[in-house]
Structure formats: structure tokens, C-alpha cells
Design a protein around this motif. Structure first.
Motif, PDB file in Angstrom:
ATOM      1  N   GLU A 266       0.824  -1.202   0.000  1.00  0.00           N
ATOM      2  CA  GLU A 266       0.000   0.000   0.000  1.00  0.00           C
ATOM      3  C   GLU A 266       0.860   1.253   0.000  1.00  0.00           C
ATOM      4  O   GLU A 266       0.513   2.250  -0.617  1.00  0.00           O
ATOM      5  N   GLU A 267       1.994   1.189   0.705  1.00  0.00           N
ATOM      6  CA  GLU A 267       2.910   2.328   0.750  1.00  0.00           C
ATOM      7  C   GLU A 267       3.643   2.502  -0.580  1.00  0.00           C
ATOM      8  O   GLU A 267       3.994   3.611  -0.945  1.00  0.00           O
ATOM      9  N   HIS A 268       3.887   1.383  -1.264  1.00  0.00           N
ATOM     10  CA  HIS A 268       4.622   1.398  -2.533  1.00  0.00           C
ATOM     11  C   HIS A 268       3.911   0.507  -3.547  1.00  0.00           C
ATOM     12  O   HIS A 268       4.397  -0.592  -3.868  1.00  0.00           O
ATOM     13  N   PRO A 269       2.766   0.953  -4.062  1.00  0.00           N
ATOM     14  CA  PRO A 269       1.991   0.105  -4.969  1.00  0.00           C
ATOM     15  C   PRO A 269       2.749  -0.276  -6.241  1.00  0.00           C
ATOM     16  O   PRO A 269       2.472  -1.302  -6.840  1.00  0.00           O
ATOM     17  N   GLU A 270       3.737   0.524  -6.613  1.00  0.00           N
ATOM     18  CA  GLU A 270       4.515   0.207  -7.814  1.00  0.00           C
ATOM     19  C   GLU A 270       5.287  -1.100  -7.657  1.00  0.00           C
ATOM     20  O   GLU A 270       5.635  -1.750  -8.639  1.00  0.00           O
TER      21      GLU A 270
END
Length: 142
Positions: free
Chosen positions: A37-41
Motif C-alpha cells: 500500500e505504501e509502494h503500490p509500484e
């Protein structure tokens, strides 16, 4: 889906996928990590940067996946084989693994391994995998 109904699905190699579909698969498999969620990439990188990423589709919906990490020359590791619970028991997981193995062999990869979750080894042994005798999987500890 009612029991006994036939589900049409296709298996194909992909380099990108719907974030919602990926999140659904990881959550359904119990692999969800809040860092996604913090880094969806990072979820898209899992698809794009795997040597092979295979998706199972029911219509346009991604209902299963599997990927291989490899140099595509000699060795490969299959991981993240998952099928949504509502689509299990239809042969989708088998087709995903078979497709990964076939495509890896077509590229000349002659050593294909994986680490099975507890209780899943019989699924993989019926697909041609065997326990590595005298080998122990290890993980780097932070």
C-alpha cells in the motif's frame, strides 16, 4: 460459481496487470503486506520484472498467477503460484505451473525449483517436482 459449472479460462504470459486483481490475489492467498500500500509500484514490478509472469484469466479478470525468477539460461525458481479460492479445483494452478515449466524449458532452462508452502508439496509432486534430498532452503535474516 455454482458447483459443477464450467469456467472458461485462458493462461498467458503478461508484463502488467490490474492493481485491483493483483491485490485481490495477494490478499486471498494471505501474502498481503502493508508495504504494497505504501509502494503500490512494487506490485507492478513483481509482474514486469519477473523473468516470466503467467496469469490465468476468466474473461478480463485475473484469477490466478505464477511467476519465475531466472537468468533464463540455466536456473529458475517458481514462486507466487496462487489461484483465487473461488476458482480453485478447476485445474488452473496446474496449468499455470505447466505453462511456466514449458516456457522455461523452451528458453533452455534446465534446472527449475521452488519452495512449497507447508501442506502443498503433493500439488507440486504430481506436476513432476521432487524434494531436494540433502538440500535445505535458507533465507537471509535481517
Amino acid at each position: 460459481m455454482p458447483n459443477g459449472s464450467k469456467t472458461e479460462f485462458i493462461i498467458k504470459t503478461i508484463k502488467s496487470a490490474s492493481m485491483d486483481d493483483l491485490m485481490g490475489l495477494y490478499k486471498d492467498a494471505g501474502w498481503w503486506d502493508s508495504s504494497f500500500e505504501e509502494h503500490p509500484e512494487s506490485l507492478q514490478s513483481i509482474v514486469k520484472d519477473s523473468a516470466l509472469f503467467v496469469g490465468a484469466f476468466a474473461g478480463q479478470r485475473l484469477v490466478g498467477m505464477g511467476r519465475a525468477l531466472s537468468d533464463l539460461a540455466s536456473d529458475a525458481y517458481i514462486q507466487d503460484v496462487a489461484v483465487l479460492k473461488t476458482f480453485r479445483g478447476k485445474g488452473i494452478g496446474e496449468k499455470i505451473v505447466q505453462t511456466l515449466v514449458k516456457r522455461l524449458k523452451e528458453k533452455g532452462v534446465d534446472w527449475i525449483g521452488l519452495v512449497a508452502e507447508p501442506g502443498t508439496s503433493s500439488f507440486y509432486t504430481k506436476l513432476g517436482f521432487e524434494t531436494l534430498k540433502d538440500h535445505v532452503p535458507l533465507k537471509y535474516k535481517d
